[in-house]
Structure formats: structure tokens, C-alpha cells
Motif scaffolding. Structure first.
Motif, PDB file in Angstrom:
ATOM      1  N   THR A 126     -22.804  29.684  30.479  1.00  0.00           N
ATOM      2  CA  THR A 126     -23.116  28.396  29.592  1.00  0.00           C
ATOM      3  C   THR A 126     -21.761  29.673  29.049  1.00  0.00           C
ATOM      4  OG1 THR A 126     -24.810  27.502  29.482  1.00  0.00           O
ATOM      5  CG2 THR A 126     -23.545  27.130  27.306  1.00  0.00           C
ATOM      6  N   PRO A 127     -21.915  30.634  27.819  1.00  0.00           N
ATOM      7  CA  PRO A 127     -21.349  30.958  27.315  1.00  0.00           C
ATOM      8  C   PRO A 127     -19.206  30.876  28.630  1.00  0.00           C
ATOM      9  CG  PRO A 127     -22.701  32.522  27.384  1.00  0.00           C
ATOM     10  CD  PRO A 127     -22.696  31.673  28.329  1.00  0.00           C
ATOM     11  N   ALA A 128     -19.091  31.055  29.676  1.00  0.00           N
ATOM     12  CA  ALA A 128     -18.110  31.404  29.972  1.00  0.00           C
ATOM     13  C   ALA A 128     -17.707  29.795  29.646  1.00  0.00           C
ATOM     14  CB  ALA A 128     -18.053  31.803  31.305  1.00  0.00           C
ATOM     15  N   ASP A 129     -18.931  28.729  30.494  1.00  0.00           N
ATOM     16  CA  ASP A 129     -17.865  27.165  30.085  1.00  0.00           C
ATOM     17  C   ASP A 129     -17.613  27.303  28.790  1.00  0.00           C
ATOM     18  OD1 ASP A 129     -17.485  24.978  32.123  1.00  0.00           O
ATOM     19  OD2 ASP A 129     -19.399  24.393  30.027  1.00  0.00           O
ATOM     20  N   ILE A 160      -8.225  35.190  26.803  1.00  0.00           N
ATOM     21  CA  ILE A 160     -10.065  34.870  26.887  1.00  0.00           C
ATOM     22  C   ILE A 160     -10.607  35.966  25.854  1.00  0.00           C
ATOM     23  CG2 ILE A 160     -11.851  35.169  27.953  1.00  0.00           C
ATOM     24  CD1 ILE A 160     -10.358  34.741  31.238  1.00  0.00           C
ATOM     25  N   ARG A 161     -10.054  37.247  26.537  1.00  0.00           N
ATOM     26  CA  ARG A 161     -10.304  38.396  24.608  1.00  0.00           C
ATOM     27  C   ARG A 161      -9.886  37.806  23.806  1.00  0.00           C
ATOM     28  NH1 ARG A 161      -8.233  44.131  25.915  1.00  0.00           N
ATOM     29  NH2 ARG A 161     -10.379  43.639  27.408  1.00  0.00           N
ATOM     30  N   ASN A 162      -9.299  36.763  22.915  1.00  0.00           N
ATOM     31  CA  ASN A 162      -8.678  36.620  21.778  1.00  0.00           C
ATOM     32  C   ASN A 162     -10.003  35.661  21.882  1.00  0.00           C
ATOM     33  OD1 ASN A 162      -7.392  33.885  20.114  1.00  0.00           O
ATOM     34  ND2 ASN A 162      -7.464  35.927  19.295  1.00  0.00           N
ATOM     35  N   CYS A 163     -10.652  34.673  22.717  1.00  0.00           N
ATOM     36  CA  CYS A 163     -11.027  33.502  21.946  1.00  0.00           C
ATOM     37  C   CYS A 163     -12.254  34.046  21.916  1.00  0.00           C
ATOM     38  CB  CYS A 163     -10.808  32.903  23.415  1.00  0.00           C
ATOM     39  SG  CYS A 163     -12.393  31.164  23.710  1.00  0.00           S
ATOM     40  N   THR A 164     -12.444  34.745  22.848  1.00  0.00           N
ATOM     41  CA  THR A 164     -14.398  35.791  22.865  1.00  0.00           C
ATOM     42  C   THR A 164     -14.411  36.456  21.157  1.00  0.00           C
ATOM     43  OG1 THR A 164     -14.502  35.616  25.218  1.00  0.00           O
ATOM     44  CG2 THR A 164     -16.157  37.017  24.119  1.00  0.00           C
ATOM     45  N   HIS A 165     -13.621  36.813  21.369  1.00  0.00           N
ATOM     46  CA  HIS A 165     -13.811  37.754  19.644  1.00  0.00           C
ATOM     47  C   HIS A 165     -13.426  36.580  18.414  1.00  0.00           C
ATOM     48  CE1 HIS A 165     -11.862  40.153  16.310  1.00  0.00           C
ATOM     49  NE2 HIS A 165     -13.304  41.107  16.905  1.00  0.00           N
ATOM     50  N   ILE A 212     -14.318  33.782  18.340  1.00  0.00           N
ATOM     51  CA  ILE A 212     -15.908  32.404  18.247  1.00  0.00           C
ATOM     52  C   ILE A 212     -16.510  33.269  17.552  1.00  0.00           C
ATOM     53  CG2 ILE A 212     -17.355  31.649  19.796  1.00  0.00           C
ATOM     54  CD1 ILE A 212     -15.038  30.294  21.303  1.00  0.00           C
ATOM     55  N   TYR A 213     -16.688  35.081  18.788  1.00  0.00           N
ATOM     56  CA  TYR A 213     -18.478  35.512  17.697  1.00  0.00           C
ATOM     57  C   TYR A 213     -18.056  35.742  16.389  1.00  0.00           C
ATOM     58  CZ  TYR A 213     -21.040  39.946  17.332  1.00  0.00           C
ATOM     59  OH  TYR A 213     -22.312  41.140  16.993  1.00  0.00           O
ATOM     60  N   LYS A 214     -16.509  36.208  15.738  1.00  0.00           N
ATOM     61  CA  LYS A 214     -16.613  36.292  14.211  1.00  0.00           C
ATOM     62  C   LYS A 214     -16.671  35.218  13.630  1.00  0.00           C
ATOM     63  CE  LYS A 214     -14.975  41.041  14.432  1.00  0.00           C
ATOM     64  NZ  LYS A 214     -16.236  41.882  13.358  1.00  0.00           N
ATOM     65  N   GLN A 215     -16.270  34.238  14.402  1.00  0.00           N
ATOM     66  CA  GLN A 215     -16.162  33.069  12.907  1.00  0.00           C
ATOM     67  C   GLN A 215     -17.905  32.490  13.018  1.00  0.00           C
ATOM     68  OE1 GLN A 215     -12.349  30.495  13.841  1.00  0.00           O
ATOM     69  NE2 GLN A 215     -11.073  31.669  12.710  1.00  0.00           N
ATOM     70  N   GLY A 260     -20.100  33.201  15.611  1.00  0.00           N
ATOM     71  CA  GLY A 260     -21.704  34.444  15.758  1.00  0.00           C
ATOM     72  C   GLY A 260     -22.200  33.831  17.579  1.00  0.00           C
ATOM     73  N   LEU A 261     -23.105  35.192  18.296  1.00  0.00           N
ATOM     74  CA  LEU A 261     -23.547  34.958  18.950  1.00  0.00           C
ATOM     75  C   LEU A 261     -24.300  33.455  19.584  1.00  0.00           C
ATOM     76  CD1 LEU A 261     -23.986  36.452  21.284  1.00  0.00           C
ATOM     77  CD2 LEU A 261     -25.941  37.194  20.784  1.00  0.00           C
ATOM     78  N   SER A 262     -24.837  32.551  18.793  1.00  0.00           N
ATOM     79  CA  SER A 262     -25.113  31.730  19.312  1.00  0.00           C
ATOM     80  C   SER A 262     -24.495  30.487  19.502  1.00  0.00           C
ATOM     81  CB  SER A 262     -26.302  30.378  18.001  1.00  0.00           C
ATOM     82  OG  SER A 262     -25.108  30.666  16.838  1.00  0.00           O
ATOM     83  N   ALA A 263     -23.517  30.423  18.839  1.00  0.00           N
ATOM     84  CA  ALA A 263     -21.683  29.633  19.941  1.00  0.00           C
ATOM     85  C   ALA A 263     -21.880  29.575  20.485  1.00  0.00           C
ATOM     86  CB  ALA A 263     -20.759  29.950  18.838  1.00  0.00           C
ATOM     87  N   PHE A 264     -21.537  30.501  21.814  1.00  0.00           N
ATOM     88  CA  PHE A 264     -21.328  30.686  23.235  1.00  0.00           C
ATOM     89  C   PHE A 264     -22.769  30.225  23.873  1.00  0.00           C
ATOM     90  CE2 PHE A 264     -19.711  34.727  21.205  1.00  0.00           C
ATOM     91  CZ  PHE A 264     -18.463  34.808  21.757  1.00  0.00           C
ATOM     92  N   PHE A 265     -23.043  29.618  23.144  1.00  0.00           N
ATOM     93  CA  PHE A 265     -24.575  28.972  24.212  1.00  0.00           C
ATOM     94  C   PHE A 265     -24.389  27.070  23.630  1.00  0.00           C
ATOM     95  CE2 PHE A 265     -25.592  33.169  24.762  1.00  0.00           C
ATOM     96  CZ  PHE A 265     -25.710  33.627  25.892  1.00  0.00           C
ATOM     97  N   LYS A 266     -23.616  26.525  23.004  1.00  0.00           N
ATOM     98  CA  LYS A 266     -24.047  25.460  22.490  1.00  0.00           C
ATOM     99  C   LYS A 266     -23.592  25.064  23.429  1.00  0.00           C
ATOM    100  CE  LYS A 266     -21.714  25.640  18.088  1.00  0.00           C
ATOM    101  NZ  LYS A 266     -20.334  25.509  18.047  1.00  0.00           N
TER     102      LYS A 266
END
Length: 152
Positions: free
Chosen positions: A30-33, A53-58, A60-63, A65-71
């Protein structure tokens, strides 16, 4: 689920195994998706635009949090698990129909230590290293005995 003595799994077992394999597969990807989807969406005015990809990951995490990767991971699991079940069932049934199945499926049974001796016989490698050394010396390389000097 009826158990028989054949080595073939029943249709229900195949479907259950496929669905169970689909749960972690869908959840853990899910995080990759999420990242892929964010990169595909064209941002509107006021929305975050991602540079890669790197900018997107960073971002999402900063704005968010970690839970956003599992939406959406729950719905993704619900959608994907049946897909895995159908795929495994279809693959197995077509393989059997076309005669592409192995006669003895691999097992996770413990291996008897005596089997190792027959599969991996111990042999001396001393004669092999001498052969290799001879070949290398013919090419002008003296790797195994670099400090030996010819005696005159």
C-alpha cells in the motif's frame, strides 16, 4: 474442507490460500501504491506538487505522518485478496488441465542427514587447486604461490 489422500489441493483450499496470501501482499504494498497514485495525480491550485518519488515520500511523511502511507489499505485488502484467490485457483486448475504440474510437489519436510551425504559428497579439492594453478601459470599468473621464486 474435505481432506483426501491426493497431493492436489481442493478448490476451497486454493481459494483460501490465495486470499490469505493476498492480505499481506496488498497491505504491505500500500505505501508504494499511495506514492504512485500521488505522483500520477495532476495537482490543482493549492495542492502539493511532487518532484519525484523521494520528494513525494518525504513530503507525505512530513505533512501527514506515517499513517498516510497506509490510507485505503483496508479497502485495498478487501479488493485484492479475492483477486489473489481467483488467480491462484485459475493457475492451478489450468496447470493441471494442461499437464504442466510437477509429479512430486516440493515439501517443507525435514531432510535426513544421510541425504546430505549423497547430495553433497565430500571430495578433496587439492587436485583441483593444482589444476587451476597450472592453468593460471600457463597464462603467466602465479596467484597461489606468489612468493615462490625460481631456484637457479
Amino acid at each position: 474442507m474435505k481432506r483426501d489422500n491426493s497431493t492436489q489441493a481442493s478448490a476451497s483450499n486454493l481459494m483460501i490460500a490465495g486470499a490469505m496470501a493476498g492480505v499481506p501482499a496488498a497491505f504491505l504494498t500500500t505505501p508504494a501504491d499511495v506514492i504512485k497514485t500521488r505522483l500520477q495525480v495532476v495537482p490543482r491550485d493549492g495542492e502539493t506538487a511532487y518532484a519525484g518519488i523521494r520528494n513525494c515520500t518525504h513530503t507525505i511523511y512530513k505533512q501527514e505522518g506515517l499513517s498516510a502511507f497506509f490510507k485505503g489499505s483496508g479497502l485495498r485488502v478487501i479488493r485484492t485478496s479475492p483477486q489473489f484467490a481467483i488467480t491462484l485457483f485459475t493457475y492451478e486448475k489450468l496447470s493441471r488441465l494442461l499437464g504442466l504440474t510437477a509429479k512430486d510437489p516440493p515439501t517443507n519436510a525435514p531432510v535426513d542427514p544421510r541425504d546430505y551425504r549423497s547430495a553433497f559428497p565430500t571430495r578433496e579439492i587439492g587436485h583441483k587447486t593444482k589444476d587451476i594453478d597450472g592453468l593460471l601459470q600457463n597464462m603467466g599468473l602465479n596467484i597461489l604461490k606468489p612468493f615462490d621464486k625460481e631456484k637457479k
